[in-house]
Design a protein around this motif. Sequence first.
Motif, PDB file in Angstrom:
ATOM      1  N   ALA A 106       0.857  -1.186   0.000  1.00  0.00           N
ATOM      2  CA  ALA A 106       0.000   0.000   0.000  1.00  0.00           C
ATOM      3  C   ALA A 106       0.892   1.235   0.000  1.00  0.00           C
ATOM      4  N   LEU A 107       0.416   2.274  -0.644  1.00  0.00           N
ATOM      5  CA  LEU A 107       1.162   3.527  -0.664  1.00  0.00           C
ATOM      6  C   LEU A 107       1.135   4.192   0.706  1.00  0.00           C
ATOM      7  N   THR A 108       2.243   4.767   1.085  1.00  0.00           N
ATOM      8  CA  THR A 108       2.302   5.612   2.272  1.00  0.00           C
ATOM      9  C   THR A 108       1.806   7.001   1.857  1.00  0.00           C
ATOM     10  N   PRO A 109       1.587   7.897   2.800  1.00  0.00           N
ATOM     11  CA  PRO A 109       1.219   9.271   2.407  1.00  0.00           C
ATOM     12  C   PRO A 109       2.254   9.895   1.456  1.00  0.00           C
ATOM     13  N   ARG A 110       3.498   9.621   1.698  1.00  0.00           N
ATOM     14  CA  ARG A 110       4.552  10.133   0.804  1.00  0.00           C
ATOM     15  C   ARG A 110       4.437   9.492  -0.578  1.00  0.00           C
ATOM     16  N   GLY A 111       4.099   8.202  -0.621  1.00  0.00           N
ATOM     17  CA  GLY A 111       3.898   7.505  -1.888  1.00  0.00           C
ATOM     18  C   GLY A 111       2.706   8.061  -2.642  1.00  0.00           C
ATOM     19  N   GLU A 112       1.634   8.393  -1.905  1.00  0.00           N
ATOM     20  CA  GLU A 112       0.460   8.989  -2.541  1.00  0.00           C
ATOM     21  C   GLU A 112       0.813  10.338  -3.168  1.00  0.00           C
ATOM     22  N   ALA A 113       1.631  11.124  -2.478  1.00  0.00           N
ATOM     23  CA  ALA A 113       2.047  12.428  -3.010  1.00  0.00           C
ATOM     24  C   ALA A 113       2.907  12.255  -4.255  1.00  0.00           C
ATOM     25  N   PHE A 114       3.819  11.284  -4.234  1.00  0.00           N
ATOM     26  CA  PHE A 114       4.668  10.979  -5.393  1.00  0.00           C
ATOM     27  C   PHE A 114       3.807  10.603  -6.589  1.00  0.00           C
ATOM     28  N   GLU A 115       2.893   9.661  -6.369  1.00  0.00           N
ATOM     29  CA  GLU A 115       2.035   9.182  -7.460  1.00  0.00           C
ATOM     30  C   GLU A 115       1.172  10.316  -7.998  1.00  0.00           C
ATOM     31  N   SER A 116       0.590  11.093  -7.108  1.00  0.00           N
ATOM     32  CA  SER A 116      -0.317  12.165  -7.496  1.00  0.00           C
ATOM     33  C   SER A 116       0.387  13.256  -8.304  1.00  0.00           C
ATOM     34  N   ALA A 117       1.596  13.603  -7.911  1.00  0.00           N
ATOM     35  CA  ALA A 117       2.331  14.661  -8.611  1.00  0.00           C
ATOM     36  C   ALA A 117       2.550  14.297 -10.077  1.00  0.00           C
ATOM     37  N   ILE A 118       2.825  13.052 -10.339  1.00  0.00           N
ATOM     38  CA  ILE A 118       3.069  12.618 -11.717  1.00  0.00           C
ATOM     39  C   ILE A 118       1.741  12.394 -12.442  1.00  0.00           C
ATOM     40  N   SER A 119       0.798  11.764 -11.784  1.00  0.00           N
ATOM     41  CA  SER A 119      -0.490  11.474 -12.423  1.00  0.00           C
ATOM     42  C   SER A 119      -1.236  12.741 -12.803  1.00  0.00           C
ATOM     43  N   GLU A 120      -1.063  13.804 -12.035  1.00  0.00           N
ATOM     44  CA  GLU A 120      -1.759  15.052 -12.356  1.00  0.00           C
ATOM     45  C   GLU A 120      -1.355  15.556 -13.739  1.00  0.00           C
ATOM     46  N   ARG A 121      -0.099  15.374 -14.107  1.00  0.00           N
ATOM     47  CA  ARG A 121       0.357  15.757 -15.445  1.00  0.00           C
ATOM     48  C   ARG A 121      -0.401  14.971 -16.513  1.00  0.00           C
ATOM     49  N   LEU A 122      -0.583  13.691 -16.260  1.00  0.00           N
ATOM     50  CA  LEU A 122      -1.262  12.832 -17.227  1.00  0.00           C
ATOM     51  C   LEU A 122      -2.757  13.122 -17.277  1.00  0.00           C
ATOM     52  N   ARG A 123      -3.344  13.381 -16.120  1.00  0.00           N
ATOM     53  CA  ARG A 123      -4.769  13.722 -16.107  1.00  0.00           C
ATOM     54  C   ARG A 123      -5.031  15.001 -16.899  1.00  0.00           C
ATOM     55  N   SER A 124      -4.148  15.983 -16.796  1.00  0.00           N
ATOM     56  CA  SER A 124      -4.300  17.225 -17.564  1.00  0.00           C
ATOM     57  C   SER A 124      -4.228  16.935 -19.058  1.00  0.00           C
ATOM     58  N   GLN A 125      -3.301  16.102 -19.443  1.00  0.00           N
ATOM     59  CA  GLN A 125      -3.142  15.731 -20.854  1.00  0.00           C
ATOM     60  C   GLN A 125      -4.388  14.985 -21.351  1.00  0.00           C
ATOM     61  N   LEU A 126      -4.886  14.069 -20.551  1.00  0.00           N
ATOM     62  CA  LEU A 126      -6.063  13.284 -20.929  1.00  0.00           C
ATOM     63  C   LEU A 126      -7.315  14.165 -20.957  1.00  0.00           C
ATOM     64  N   THR A 127      -7.419  15.096 -20.035  1.00  0.00           N
ATOM     65  CA  THR A 127      -8.552  16.025 -20.028  1.00  0.00           C
ATOM     66  C   THR A 127      -8.616  16.806 -21.329  1.00  0.00           C
ATOM     67  N   ARG A 128      -7.478  17.338 -21.767  1.00  0.00           N
ATOM     68  CA  ARG A 128      -7.435  18.089 -23.028  1.00  0.00           C
ATOM     69  C   ARG A 128      -7.860  17.197 -24.186  1.00  0.00           C
ATOM     70  N   ALA A 129      -7.342  15.979 -24.226  1.00  0.00           N
ATOM     71  CA  ALA A 129      -7.675  15.062 -25.320  1.00  0.00           C
ATOM     72  C   ALA A 129      -9.156  14.695 -25.305  1.00  0.00           C
ATOM     73  N   TYR A 130      -9.706  14.407 -24.136  1.00  0.00           N
ATOM     74  CA  TYR A 130     -11.125  14.066 -24.032  1.00  0.00           C
ATOM     75  C   TYR A 130     -12.004  15.248 -24.471  1.00  0.00           C
ATOM     76  N   ARG A 131     -11.621  16.446 -24.113  1.00  0.00           N
ATOM     77  CA  ARG A 131     -12.413  17.616 -24.521  1.00  0.00           C
ATOM     78  C   ARG A 131     -12.422  17.760 -26.033  1.00  0.00           C
ATOM     79  N   ILE A 132     -11.304  17.490 -26.659  1.00  0.00           N
ATOM     80  CA  ILE A 132     -11.236  17.545 -28.122  1.00  0.00           C
ATOM     81  C   ILE A 132     -12.093  16.440 -28.735  1.00  0.00           C
ATOM     82  N   GLY A 133     -12.056  15.247 -28.140  1.00  0.00           N
ATOM     83  CA  GLY A 133     -12.816  14.109 -28.656  1.00  0.00           C
ATOM     84  C   GLY A 133     -14.306  14.208 -28.429  1.00  0.00           C
ATOM     85  N   GLY A 134     -14.736  14.964 -27.435  1.00  0.00           N
ATOM     86  CA  GLY A 134     -16.153  15.105 -27.148  1.00  0.00           C
ATOM     87  C   GLY A 134     -16.705  13.933 -26.349  1.00  0.00           C
TER      88      GLY A 134
END
Length: 163
Positions: A106-134
């Motif tokens: 299981a992720l520790t709080p520090r692990g959750e922060a590590f994962e979240s910092a990187i995933s947020e970049r990907l979520r932003s990229q996916l959000t833009r793509a989904y908005r374009i796709g409709g």
Amino acid sequence: MSAPADPRLILREDELDAGLELLLLAEASLWAAVDQGLEAEALGLGRSHWRAAFLLRRRPGIGVQELAHLTSLSKQAASRILVDLAVKGLVEKQAGDVDGRRRSAALTPRGEAFESAISERLRSQLTRAYRIGGLDGVAGARAILAAMAGGRMRNPGAGGGRP
């Protein structure tokens, strides 16, 4: 339950190759964002470490065997990834309830922060793509990707993860 295949859908080799090209280019773009995030975190970890952290957030308590299955890593490589994450204080391992030899992670709080910092970049990229796709594009993309993921999906319609 999946809908029957549309008999009008006949894809030529060049159309399938165009789809493969798009998948490969999209993958390269996602991994570039992961690499930038890993560099910013400066923990000396690689793509497999983030991927394991992401899967641990989405599927808390998975162990080495399931991680190996989900990522197509060997059990030894999956174990090494979890050890590396534990050494950095990002993951805690616990003995299994039924089988003490099976150790879940299981992720520790520090692990959750590590994962979240990187995933947020990907979520932003996916959000833009989904908005374009409709709206229709989002559902279609998810259906295609879930079909490609095959047995690695636990419940393709639910989206998985936290409530």
